[in-house]
Design a protein around this motif. Structure first.
Motif, PDB file in Angstrom:
ATOM      1  N   ARG A   1     -36.606  31.454  26.528  1.00 14.87           N
ATOM      2  CA  ARG A   1     -36.277  30.540  27.615  1.00 14.87           C
ATOM      3  C   ARG A   1     -34.975  29.802  27.328  1.00 14.87           C
ATOM      4  O   ARG A   1     -34.296  29.320  28.223  1.00 14.87           O
ATOM      5  CB  ARG A   1     -37.419  29.526  27.749  1.00 14.87           C
TER       6      ARG A   1
ATOM      7  N   ASP B   1     -40.866  31.282  26.514  1.00 15.45           N
ATOM      8  CA  ASP B   1     -41.503  30.884  27.761  1.00 15.45           C
ATOM      9  C   ASP B   1     -42.989  31.222  27.714  1.00 15.45           C
ATOM     10  O   ASP B   1     -43.350  32.387  27.593  1.00 15.45           O
ATOM     11  CB  ASP B   1     -40.837  31.612  28.936  1.00 15.45           C
TER      12      ASP B   1
ATOM     13  N   LYS C   1     -45.417  31.337  29.862  1.00 16.74           N
ATOM     14  CA  LYS C   1     -45.908  32.240  30.894  1.00 16.74           C
ATOM     15  C   LYS C   1     -45.552  33.686  30.548  1.00 16.74           C
ATOM     16  O   LYS C   1     -46.396  34.575  30.585  1.00 16.74           O
ATOM     17  CB  LYS C   1     -45.280  31.871  32.234  1.00 16.74           C
TER      18      LYS C   1
ATOM     19  N   GLY D   1     -49.863  31.181  29.764  1.00 18.24           N
ATOM     20  CA  GLY D   1     -49.436  30.280  30.825  1.00 18.24           C
ATOM     21  C   GLY D   1     -50.368  29.110  31.041  1.00 18.24           C
ATOM     22  O   GLY D   1     -50.040  28.171  31.755  1.00 18.24           O
ATOM     23  N   MET D   2     -51.526  29.143  30.395  1.00 14.82           N
ATOM     24  CA  MET D   2     -52.476  28.056  30.582  1.00 14.82           C
ATOM     25  C   MET D   2     -52.442  27.084  29.408  1.00 14.82           C
ATOM     26  O   MET D   2     -52.378  27.490  28.256  1.00 14.82           O
ATOM     27  CB  MET D   2     -53.889  28.624  30.709  1.00 14.82           C
TER      28      MET D   2
ATOM     29  N   ARG E   1     -52.498  26.549  23.957  1.00 17.42           N
ATOM     30  CA  ARG E   1     -52.010  27.458  24.990  1.00 17.42           C
ATOM     31  C   ARG E   1     -52.811  28.745  24.956  1.00 17.42           C
ATOM     32  O   ARG E   1     -53.075  29.303  23.885  1.00 17.42           O
ATOM     33  CB  ARG E   1     -50.526  27.784  24.775  1.00 17.42           C
TER      34      ARG E   1
ATOM     35  N   ARG F   1     -54.183  32.316  27.790  1.00 15.54           N
ATOM     36  CA  ARG F   1     -53.743  33.103  28.931  1.00 15.54           C
ATOM     37  C   ARG F   1     -54.291  32.563  30.246  1.00 15.54           C
ATOM     38  O   ARG F   1     -53.556  32.272  31.161  1.00 15.54           O
ATOM     39  CB  ARG F   1     -54.172  34.565  28.754  1.00 15.54           C
ATOM     40  N   ASP F   2     -55.615  32.439  30.325  1.00 18.22           N
ATOM     41  CA  ASP F   2     -56.255  32.010  31.566  1.00 18.22           C
ATOM     42  C   ASP F   2     -57.599  31.370  31.233  1.00 18.22           C
ATOM     43  O   ASP F   2     -57.942  31.208  30.065  1.00 18.22           O
ATOM     44  CB  ASP F   2     -56.432  33.202  32.521  1.00 18.22           C
TER      45      ASP F   2
END
Lengths: 175, 175
Positions: A73, B80, B82, B87-88, B134, B136-137
DNA sequence: CTTGAAATACTACTACG
DNA sequence: CGTAGTAGTATTTCAAG
């Protein structure tokens, strides 16, 4: 979204059914590059290339691809909070008065301007928001609390959790 | 501690009585350098020098001094979340069974090994620890919760706050 | 004690095999 | 992906403010 092709490992080694972790899907060399750059990105490309046993141009091409793909990023300098006179960290749970879109929007706009606010997230559960604020010491936090936090728009309740010891605080993803 | 001398502003412009903010105490050029490097440190030294209106060698010397002084803790690539398949974000409050040094030590050692754990802090208040993890979902978090978090040593209670929206998440100190 | 100009050593980057 | 070549950058030296 960006559709740059990234080198994938020959052994997918996915976790469970139907999903492959994007980081684990990278080949051995890309992972080694990311491991290094997450730790110290001030290394020169030739030194990095030597570490991952690649020629300099090949290494540079991979780094650029990782940036273009969006996986990297950015590259930034990290400031030491203590040296910056913000050695104290406080986690703040916030409950709003009303749960209206306007109420949330107003709070979010104001919260981002709180001096030393490093993180602010909408959460599920007994709080509406969690914030992480860096400040100098308990005195300066008390001032911040009395003069700013309590006046954030639409706040019903604020609960502060003073951080006594930072066990882990990283930007690094394991590879 | 490091005792490298850093350029101080002619106008100290301190906040309240007897204390000068280390960042505000820097002169205009050092602040401009930090502002840039905190945003994008992949800039070349000559480009940075042009931005802050200095010759390349003078600029390089300042950057090196900021590193040696410890103000710049490091230069790293940010991944990044995500794009990395994480992303979670979940904030986790932890209460331990007993408040013994051994209990704390055991928990801290284990917590650092939790996959995706980005932060872990000892706090005051109704929790002993706050963690930021952190994943994934919600599925993968549920697995992590059931298979790892609940088995962390000495845990009495775990409360999870799922992050619905990341309003602010920065490593940058305002200048 | 810091700056900038010039000189040297490396490094990034390109073209090509 | 690697080799070789070119352009540009980092880094040292030194004179001057």
């Amino acid at each position: 979204m960006n559709a740059t092709k990234i080198r994938t490992a020959s052994t997918p080694a996915s976790a469970s059914a139907g999903y492959t972790d994007p980081l684990q899907a990278l080949d051995r060399i890309d992972r080694a590059i990311l491991r290094q750059l997450q730790t110290d990105a001030s290394i020169s490309n030739v030194a990095l290339a030597a570490k991952v046993k690649l020629s300099a141009p090949a290494c540079l091409r991979r780094v650029e691809r990782l940036k273009e793909s969006g996986l990297i990023r950015g590259v930034v300098a990290l400031i030491d909070p203590k040296a910056a006179g913000a050695g104290m960290l406080v986690i703040i749970g916030v409950v709003l008065d009303r749960s209206t879109p306007e109420s949330f929007a107003a709070f979010e706009k104001a919260a981002q301007k709180v001096p030393g606010c490093m993180e602010c997230h909408v959460v599920t559960g007994e709080f509406d928001y969690f914030m992480a604020v860096r400040t100098r010491d308990s005195d300066s936090f008390n001032r911040l609390h009395a003069e700013q936090l309590l006046y954030l728009p639409g706040v019903r309740q604020i609960r502060s959790f003073m951080v006594l010891k930072e066990i882990l605080s990283t930007t690094r993803f394991p590879l």
